[in-house]
Design an enzyme around this catalytic site. Structure first.
Site, PDB file in Angstrom:
ATOM      1  CG  ASP A   1     -11.719  37.617 -19.805  1.00  0.00           C
ATOM      2  OD1 ASP A   1     -12.680  37.143 -20.428  1.00  0.00           O
ATOM      3  OD2 ASP A   1     -11.746  37.882 -18.593  1.00  0.00           O
TER       4      ASP A   1
ATOM      5  CB  ILE B   1      -0.946   0.004   1.224  1.00  0.00           C
ATOM      6  CG1 ILE B   1      -1.925  -1.166   1.102  1.00  0.00           C
ATOM      7  CG2 ILE B   1      -1.703   1.320   1.323  1.00  0.00           C
ATOM      8  CD1 ILE B   1      -2.742  -1.405   2.344  1.00  0.00           C
TER       9      ILE B   1
ATOM     10  CG  ASN C   1       6.359   0.504   3.339  1.00  0.00           C
ATOM     11  OD1 ASN C   1       5.908   0.697   2.223  1.00  0.00           O
ATOM     12  ND2 ASN C   1       5.809   1.002   4.434  1.00  0.00           N
TER      13      ASN C   1
END
Length: 838
Positions: free
Chosen positions: A323, A279, A683
């Site tokens: 614009d 994860i 990790n």
């Protein structure tokens, strides 16, 4: 017609009586903006946790705690809380915009009721009330006028248009008093809530209050929920896929371990550790860091980003709707063409026959006068000096009927008359022409030549001014007749120099630029052509757009490059139609009426000079009103998106490598090559310094030479590359692991070698992931070096050896590890040549 209006709203000039007022307030409600029911702050905060990735991170934190990894657990929870706080802050934007609107409409109103003039709170107004307005008043509700006296209204807070608008009661008897259907036709007879009376006075009938007013309808729109950004959708999908893979693999590993009679506690810890590694809890942290640094970088370029994820959306932008005035142009009238017969006299008129003046380096007054005065100044004719030499004694002012201005000045004992204005008017007033001091009769042939000059300038969308003068010895009656013609000047608000380059960059980057302006078609087309916006496409005006059905419009929307004479509320339709064609649209705006379109756009861009409501509704504010700044922001957005892809690719390849390695060991009936603590260390390396520094890499060299990114973060080609990278890591790790087992090494030594080679793969793979930029990847190199030193400590420091269950390895082991790890760089180069770019 006035009686028709009074009848339409069932009122009289004397006003409503008290009973009627009470009945109508019950029917129409108070004249105030209503808010939709808000979530309480606690619910709003808790709702930030209802997200697939956040839920997975919480599960990962629980899993980390379960196996005793308190540090990893706290780190994950810190990331979760940080993201919840950021999300909570962002959702306050709609409420801020709403609060800003509410402060706009708190005002009192002067009304006539029961034939008496009364001052009442603005929220007590109702439909049919007779309201008296005068200079300085805020309009308290939407009114249709029944009396006016030189009334001019500033509607800039609503429309963004800077010039005051004249209002009158010259109704077309053929136009029905159906405001909903005929609002445009009746616009010169209507005043809107929150606009300001600049000049004159008037009387109006209230036709809308509260949420039914123009500003109320806008308030209703900007409270609606915002659409998710492309990145939010992509990250959400990625989180779901990774979660599914993690769950399947973890269950599989646990079952295999169970069938092989591995200790159930150790088996569970390994499965959970693999879940933690699979994860990407570092993803939200890197996202936040990368986007926040991008915001800081943009702020240095005058682009203030109000919403983190909007930074990335810019990188995916496929269409920029801009614009014209002030964004693509300088918002300053400038002389761009000239036809001069007497240079001295034309410059004299330019300097003296104007009412603008200079103060502290800024030109004050009418923009056209300012441009003409500036022209004289550039040629050495200073107004202050000439005023002393030729004192003004009289002025005949410009008005809409005369279309010219004349000033009379002392010239010694005589007078000189100076006149400028509409070229055809000035030409008709002239009998002579001054060819550098030679006064000749202005015959038909010369007139024809001058008329052709005027046509050429007009066709180039220039505003043409004619100049004439005469000398006389008295302030005679027909002072503006028998003038001497001296020349023409063509004026325009010119394109910004940098805008042309920025438009070219957009086209090269595969981004379409569309001009949207309230200006005339000719002017819009001329500027658009000069900037390279209008090439082989179409130009359409607001009236033509209204006549198109949605089916007709969606067929031609891709062909339209310029929208002229467009009302702010039409921008919403333009945005929705372009988005319906699959585009990611950036829209600029500055008025209150622009707010819904800014909110609806994929990336709303407000101008720094715009209204507060426009800024509150936008994702980004351009402080210098410059189109080139938007392009700089797009470049930064692309860089950020690249870095997010870089990080995700690096992290997922680590996940895949770890999963394949453990699955491979299971299939080969080998002991697992990593223990749970080592998996958690991998990790940390994956989420740590190398991964974090990938989020701040420099821009790719070709970043503005390629089309916008609109696909998934992990497309087919990227997934193939990740899979190959994961397989290379797994094979290399398992080969060295198997070799150590076969030569009789202890299990600790074998897992240490496998663990180390896998970490080295991550460091080399981080190098593979760096950008092809002119900017040196200094932070990445430092992060790789730091991670390598930490890995050495894990292997050689006795205290850490006990925690990670490692042992010292020798030089021969290191040679084998480095040879295996280098293969990841070689395979990366081969794969990049074989498979097209991401």
């Amino acid at each position: 017609m006035i009686n028709k209006i009074l009848k339409e709203f069932n009122t009289t000039k004397e006003g409503l009586n008290q009973i009627e007022v009470e009945n109508r307030v019950k029917k129409y409600g108070l004249n105030e903006l209503k808010e939709k029911k808000k979530k309480s702050p606690i619910i709003l905060f808790l709702s930030q946790f209802v997200d697939i990735l956040i839920i997975l991170l919480i599960i990962a934190a629980i899993a980390a705690y379960a196996i005793g990894d308190i540090i990893d657990c706290y780190f994950i929870l810190l990331v979760v809380c940080l993201n919840a706080i950021i999300g909570f802050t962002q959702e306050y934007r709609a409420e801020k915009a709403m609060d800003k609107l509410k402060t706009l409409v708190k005002t009192d109103a002067v009304v006539r009721r029961d034939n008496e003039v009364q001052l009442i709170p603005g929220n007590q107004l109702t439909v049919g009330d007779i309201v008296l307005i005068e200079e300085g008043n805020k309009i308290p509700a939407d009114l249709i006028l029944i009396e006016t006296n030189d009334l001019r209204i500033d509607e800039s807070s609503l429309t963004g248009e800077s010039l005051p608008v004249s209002k009158n009661t010259d109704y077309d008897p053929n136009t029905p008093i159906d405001i909903e259907k005929n609002e445009r036709k009746l616009s010169s007879h209507i005043t809107y809530m929150d606009s300001t009376v600049i000049k004159g006075n008037g009387v109006g009938v209230v036709f809308a209050v509260g949420m039914d007013t123009s500003i109320g309808k806008i308030a209703d729109m900007i409270q609606e929920s915002e659409t998710e950004t492309p990145l939010q959708n992509k990250i959400d999908r990625l989180g779901k896929y990774l979660a599914l893979i993690a769950i399947v693999v973890c269950v599989f590993v646990f079952i295999i371990g169970f069938l092989r009679n591995i200790d159930i506690v150790n088996n569970f810890m390994t499965a959970v550790s693999l879940a933690v590694a699979a994860i990407p809890e570092g993803l939200p942290a890197v996202l936040t860091l990368t986007l926040a640094l991008g915001m800081q970088q943009m702020a240095k370029s005058n682009a203030i980003v109000r919403k983190l994820l909007a930074v990335e959306t810019l990188g995916s932008c496929t269409i920029v709707c801009s614009d014209k005035t002030g964004t693509l142009t300088e918002n300053k009238m400038t002389v761009r063409a000239e036809k001069i017969f007497n240079n001295d006299k034309l410059n004299l008129i330019s300097s003296l026959c104007v009412n603008s003046y200079e103060k502290d380096g800024e030109i004050i007054g009418d923009p056209t006068d300012g441009a003409i005065m500036e022209f004289g100044k550039k040629n050495g004719y200073l107004k202050s000096e000439l005023n002393r030499k030729y004192p003004r004694v009289k002025e005949i002012p410009l008005d809409s009927e005369r279309k010219r201005m004349t000033s009379i000045h002392e010239n010694g004992e005589n007078y000189i008359v100076l006149s400028k204005g509409a070229p055809e008017i000035i030409l008709d007033s002239c009998k002579y022409i001054d060819n550098e001091g030679s006064i000749d009769i202005l015959d038909d042939k010369i007139k024809e030549t001058i008329v052709n000059n005027i046509s050429e300038m007009t066709n180039s969308a220039l505003r043409v001014i004619g100049f004439g003068y005469k000398e006389c010895n008295s302030q005679e009656e027909n002072i503006e007749e028998n003038l001497i013609f001296v020349g023409l000047l063509g004026l325009m608000d010119p394109p910004r120099k940098e805008a042309k380059t920025a438009v070219k960059q957009c086209i090269e980057a595969g981004i379409e630029v569309k001009m949207i302006t309230g200006d005339h078609e000719k002017t819009a087309a001329a500027i658009a052509r000069e900037l390279g916006i209008l090439t082989n496409g179409r130009i359409i005006n607001g009236e033509e757009l209204d006549k198109l059905s949605q089916e007709e419009y969606i067929k031609i929307v891709d062909e339209i490059q310029v929208y002229a004479r467009v009302y702010p509320e039409q921008k919403m339709r333009i945005v929705e139609t372009l988005q319906a064609k699959g585009n990611i649209v950036s829209m600029t705006g500055d008025g209150v009426n622009d707010a819904p379109a800014l909110k609806k756009a994929s990336i709303g861009v407000a101008m720094g000079s715009g209204t507060d409501v426009a800024k509150e509704s936008a994702d980004m504010v351009i402080q210098d009103n410059n189109f080139a700044t938007i392009i700089k922001a797009i470049k930064e957005g692309r860089k950020i998106y690249d870095n997010i892809k870089r990080f995700v690719k690096f992290q997922v390849s680590t996940n895949v490598g770890a999963i394949i390695t453990i699955l491979g060991a299971s299939f080969m009936s080998l002991p697992l090559p990593f223990n749970p603590i080592q998996l958690l260390w991998i990790n940390i390396i994956m989420d740590g310094p190398p991964a974090q520094t990938l989020g701040i890499e420099g821009a790719e060299k070709d970043i503005m030479k390629r089309k916008p990114e609109t696909g998934d973060i992990l497309n087919k080609n990227v997934l193939i590359k990740i899979l190959i990278t994961g397989i290379v890591m797994a094979i290399g790790t398992l080969i060295l692991y198997l070799y150590q087992i076969n030569i009789g090494a202890t299990e600790t030594k074998a897992t240490t070698v496998a663990f180390t080679v896998f970490v080295m793969y991550q460091l080399f793979n981080a190098y593979n992931s760096k950008s092809n930029s002119d900017k040196r990847s200094t932070y990445l190199y430092l992060a790789i070096a730091l991670s390598f030193i930490l890995q050495l400590l894990v292997i050689y420091v006795p205290f850490l050896q006990m925690i990670f269950r490692t042992t010292s390895i020798n030089l021969y082991d290191w040679i084998m590890i480095l040879i295996a790890a280098v293969i990841i760089i070689i395979s990366h180069k081969i794969v990049n040549k074989a498979i097209p770019k991401d």
